[in-house]
Motif scaffolding. Structure first.
Motif, PDB file in Angstrom:
ATOM      1  N   UNK A  13     -19.006  -6.006   8.843  1.00 13.40           N
ATOM      2  CA  UNK A  13     -18.189  -5.055   9.292  1.00 13.40           C
ATOM      3  C   UNK A  13     -16.632  -5.147   8.702  1.00 13.40           C
ATOM      4  N   UNK A  14     -16.009  -4.138   8.413  1.00 12.76           N
ATOM      5  CA  UNK A  14     -14.676  -4.317   7.944  1.00 12.76           C
ATOM      6  C   UNK A  14     -13.902  -3.399   8.760  1.00 12.76           C
ATOM      7  N   UNK A  15     -12.802  -3.931   9.357  1.00 11.01           N
ATOM      8  CA  UNK A  15     -11.729  -3.026  10.287  1.00 11.01           C
ATOM      9  C   UNK A  15     -10.385  -2.755   9.495  1.00 11.01           C
ATOM     10  N   UNK A  16     -10.103  -1.556   9.348  1.00  8.27           N
ATOM     11  CA  UNK A  16      -8.991  -1.282   8.711  1.00  8.27           C
ATOM     12  C   UNK A  16      -7.901  -1.017   9.654  1.00  8.27           C
ATOM     13  N   UNK A  17      -6.669  -1.989   9.873  1.00  7.71           N
ATOM     14  CA  UNK A  17      -5.586  -1.777  10.844  1.00  7.71           C
ATOM     15  C   UNK A  17      -4.545  -1.453  10.222  1.00  7.71           C
ATOM     16  N   UNK A  18      -3.525  -0.826  11.081  1.00 11.45           N
ATOM     17  CA  UNK A  18      -2.092  -0.624  10.370  1.00 11.45           C
ATOM     18  C   UNK A  18      -1.124  -1.105  11.429  1.00 11.45           C
ATOM     19  N   UNK A  19       0.169  -1.418  11.131  1.00 10.71           N
ATOM     20  CA  UNK A  19       0.998  -1.663  11.971  1.00 10.71           C
ATOM     21  C   UNK A  19       1.864  -0.410  12.255  1.00 10.71           C
TER      22      UNK A  19
END
Length: 263
Positions: A13-19
């Motif tokens: 699983x890859x989780x794409x996040x952002x600040x």
């Protein structure tokens, strides 16, 4: 590109996040015809944090790995360390020349480039950010990778190579399924994120955090333009009836209601 699952039960699983800034919002600059994201200390977007928690729960149930990915500048490493402290196995930051999260198209392009050289089964990300609020990056990334997508998921489970999600659609909740590999965006209602423990915080600095340089064009900067900024119209001020007599106050109130055509 994703590997064939075959009989493998564990999920990558890859989780794409952002600040995002918790004090300075994304601003619309009509003179420069663009959105600007002032540099300020911030944290992880709430929907993204729910996506991290969902991935960790899937790993606990199915086995596998959870990587966290962010397209951003060096300040984004703060939230990557936070995700590692929550329990993610590794972190990757795609170095970009544009402000974090200002252009959904540019972020999707950078994330796609970072995903092309690794194996994955499921991509999770927040449905939308609470500063720009555009909810476009997930859809653009799924389109770029030619993946089926589930949007605004409030529950998420795996069953026989399928992702099952209860999603918001047209004011209703519907149960949808998609085959792996796929992309799903989630809301903060999906899962309450766990707190990072002291041990988790300590271990976060021993886990890999890689940096990739994104050399492509910042897609979206030429297509998204701010043409006009209009101040929101405020409603009329209220009126306080100060007559000491209840009968007179009631008469004034009735006269106002009739004058507005409400009665």
């Amino acid at each position: 590109m994703p590997e064939e699952r075959g009989k493998r039960e564990m999920i990558q699983c890859v989780v794409c996040i952002r600040p995002l800034s918790d004090s300075v919002p994304v601003l619309a600059d009509s003179a420069a015809e663009k959105l600007t994201a002032p540099s300020a200390p911030g944290g992880m977007n709430p929907d993204d944090k729910a996506a991290v928690e969902a991935a960790l729960r899937l790993r606990e149930a199915e086995g596998g790995t959870v990587a966290v990915l962010c397209a951003g500048q060096k300040t984004a490493e703060k939230i990557l360390r936070e995700a590692l402290a929550m329990g993610c196995d590794e972190a990757v930051r795609a170095e970009v020349p544009f402000p974090d999260g200002t252009f959904a198209g540019a972020a999707a392009s950078a994330l796609k480039a970072a995903l092309e050289n690794r194996s994955w089964d499921l991509i999770l990300m927040g449905g939308q950010a609470i500063d720009s609020d555009v909810a476009q990056t997930g859809a653009l990334l799924a389109e770029a990778l030619s993946l089926p997508q589930l949007t605004q998921a409030q529950t998420l489970t795996l069953r026989g190579g399928q992702v099952c999600a209860q999603c918001l659609f047209d004011g209703r909740e519907v149960l949808l399924e998609a085959p792996l590999p796929c992309l799903a965006t989630v809301t903060d209602k999906l899962a309450a994120p766990r707190y990072a423990t002291f041990a988790g915080i300590s271990e976060a600095y021993d886990k890999p955090l890689r940096r990739l340089e994104y050399k492509g064009e910042a897609a979206g900067q030429g297509t998204l333009r701010v043409k006009t900024v209009v101040n929101r119209q405020r409603g009329r001020k209220g009126e306080i009836l100060r007559d000491p007599s209840p009968q007179a106050a009631a008469a004034q109130l009735l006269s106002f209601i009739r004058g507005e055509g409400l009665l």
